[in-house]
Structures are given as structure tokens and as C-alpha cells.
Design a protein around this motif. Structure first.
Motif, PDB file in Angstrom:
ATOM      1  N   TYR A  55       3.819  -7.183  -3.773  1.00 37.46           N
ATOM      2  CA  TYR A  55       5.182  -6.740  -4.069  1.00 37.46           C
ATOM      3  C   TYR A  55       5.457  -6.882  -5.558  1.00 37.46           C
ATOM      4  O   TYR A  55       5.122  -7.901  -6.161  1.00 37.46           O
ATOM      5  CB  TYR A  55       6.203  -7.550  -3.266  1.00 37.46           C
ATOM      6  N   GLU A  56       6.031  -5.843  -6.125  1.00 39.56           N
ATOM      7  CA  GLU A  56       6.488  -5.861  -7.507  1.00 39.56           C
ATOM      8  C   GLU A  56       7.899  -5.296  -7.522  1.00 39.56           C
ATOM      9  O   GLU A  56       8.113  -4.176  -7.056  1.00 39.56           O
ATOM     10  CB  GLU A  56       5.570  -5.008  -8.396  1.00 39.56           C
ATOM     11  N   ILE A  62      -0.003  -1.194  -3.743  1.00 40.21           N
ATOM     12  CA  ILE A  62      -1.431  -1.352  -3.480  1.00 40.21           C
ATOM     13  C   ILE A  62      -2.166  -0.786  -4.689  1.00 40.21           C
ATOM     14  O   ILE A  62      -1.903   0.331  -5.117  1.00 40.21           O
ATOM     15  CB  ILE A  62      -1.880  -0.599  -2.204  1.00 40.21           C
ATOM     16  N   TYR A  63      -3.088  -1.578  -5.251  1.00 42.60           N
ATOM     17  CA  TYR A  63      -3.932  -1.115  -6.349  1.00 42.60           C
ATOM     18  C   TYR A  63      -5.271  -0.680  -5.767  1.00 42.60           C
ATOM     19  O   TYR A  63      -5.846  -1.382  -4.939  1.00 42.60           O
ATOM     20  CB  TYR A  63      -4.169  -2.227  -7.371  1.00 42.60           C
ATOM     21  N   THR A  64      -5.724   0.476  -6.179  1.00 41.10           N
ATOM     22  CA  THR A  64      -7.004   0.983  -5.691  1.00 41.10           C
ATOM     23  C   THR A  64      -7.906   1.355  -6.862  1.00 41.10           C
ATOM     24  O   THR A  64      -7.437   1.540  -7.981  1.00 41.10           O
ATOM     25  CB  THR A  64      -6.812   2.238  -4.809  1.00 41.10           C
ATOM     26  N   GLU A  65      -9.171   1.470  -6.563  1.00 41.32           N
ATOM     27  CA  GLU A  65     -10.159   1.917  -7.540  1.00 41.32           C
ATOM     28  C   GLU A  65     -10.724   3.237  -7.045  1.00 41.32           C
ATOM     29  O   GLU A  65     -11.155   3.332  -5.898  1.00 41.32           O
ATOM     30  CB  GLU A  65     -11.263   0.869  -7.648  1.00 41.32           C
ATOM     31  N   GLN A 154      -5.980  -6.474  -6.633  1.00 41.61           N
ATOM     32  CA  GLN A 154      -4.720  -7.206  -6.715  1.00 41.61           C
ATOM     33  C   GLN A 154      -4.408  -7.430  -8.188  1.00 41.61           C
ATOM     34  O   GLN A 154      -5.322  -7.661  -8.982  1.00 41.61           O
ATOM     35  CB  GLN A 154      -4.859  -8.564  -6.015  1.00 41.61           C
ATOM     36  N   PRO A 155      -3.151  -7.393  -8.564  1.00 39.46           N
ATOM     37  CA  PRO A 155      -2.839  -7.666  -9.964  1.00 39.46           C
ATOM     38  C   PRO A 155      -3.115  -9.138 -10.277  1.00 39.46           C
ATOM     39  O   PRO A 155      -2.879 -10.009  -9.456  1.00 39.46           O
ATOM     40  CB  PRO A 155      -1.352  -7.344 -10.068  1.00 39.46           C
TER      41      PRO A 155
END
Length: 164
Positions: A55-56, A62-65, A154-155
């Protein structure tokens, strides 16, 4: 090209290649941040992604590559054309035009066949239908499959993104 095609009585076909850029592997590390509804849609489509939600500002993230080229990235069209032109040269015997690398030529029984690439589209012409049938068969066979999952990111506490 269109004028030459008309004057020579060439048959012309255009092909829009579905999912063209998803067929090209990305050649650099690119992270994509999915927020809000798009993150929810991803989890709805595949619940295993729920473990990667953070959560931000009270928004799901969700961070993806990326492991496939993504439409809208600068190199997507180039990566796809490199893959397609390699196939045209190595598998079908075409040669790149020395004046325009987005044009491929091949002599077939004394008649020049030409394939022009632009974005995710092809324009193919020849004085017979042989080339068109072959290209359609090949593009149908090469439709993309569901992309493979890559690690979710993840950040970190620092300003860059790190994997877990």
C-alpha cells in the motif's frame, strides 16, 4: 510502394500481428508499477499475486518486472522487428533492403516479394498469393501464449526498487 504495387499488378496484404510485442523478450530491466484497479484486476485474474500487494498512500500497489516487450515502451517495436526480421531472413530467405531496414525482399521465381514492417503491422506484396498464405500461416502459429510469471517486486526503504 503502393504506386509500384499497382503498376506491377501486385497483390497486397496487410497483417496486424496480435500481441506482437509480447512475442519479443525485453532486453533490459524495466519495472512496472500497477496501482489501484489494475492491481485488483491482476489479483482477480490470478489470486497468487495477492501476496505481492503493498500500500502506498492508501492505494494497492504491485511492482512487476517485465520479461516481454510492452506496447508503449520505446524499444518494443524495435525488439519485435528484430525478432521478425531474423525469422524472415533465416527461415524464409528474405534479405534486408540496404536503404531501409524495415523492408525485406526476396526473389521468388523471378518476381520480387516485399515485406514492410511498421509497428505491429506488416505489408506484404507479390505477384502471387504464395507469400500471403505463408505469412498468415506463420503469424497464426506464432500467436503469443500467456506470459510467464516473473518475480514480483516490493519497494525497499531506499528510493530504488529491490526484489525480495
Amino acid at each position: 510502394t503502393s504506386i509500384i504495387d499497382a503498376l506491377e499488378g501486385r497483390k497486397v496484404v496487410t497483417l496486424d500481428i496480435p500481441g506482437a510485442f509480447m512475442q519479443a523478450d525485453i532486453d533490459e530491466l524495466i519495472h512496472v508499477k500497477l496501482e489501484g484497479e489494475i492491481a485488483d484486476l491482476l489479483v482477480r485474474a490470478d489470486p497468487s499475486y495477492a501476496q505481492f500487494i503493498t500500500y502506498e498512500n492508501n492505494k494497492k500497489v504491485i511492482y512487476t518486472e517485465l520479461d516481454k516487450a510492452l506496447y508503449g515502451t520505446l524499444q518494443a517495436a524495435l525488439l519485435f522487428w528484430q525478432k521478425l526480421s531474423k525469422y524472415l531472413k533465416e527461415e524464409l530467405g528474405f534479405e534486408a533492403n540496404p536503404y531501409d531496414s524495415c523492408v525485406m525482399n526476396k526473389d521468388i521465381n523471378g518476381s520480387q516479394a516485399r515485406v514492410l514492417g511498421y509497428d505491429n503491422r506488416l505489408l506484404a506484396n507479390r505477384q502471387s498469393d504464395i507469400l500471403h498464405a505463408g505469412l498468415r500461416r506463420q503469424t497464426d502459429r506464432r500467436r503469443p501464449r500467456r506470459p510467464t510469471k516473473r518475480r514480483m517486486l516490493q519497494p525497499s526503504s531506499k528510493s530504488h526498487i529491490s526484489s525480495q
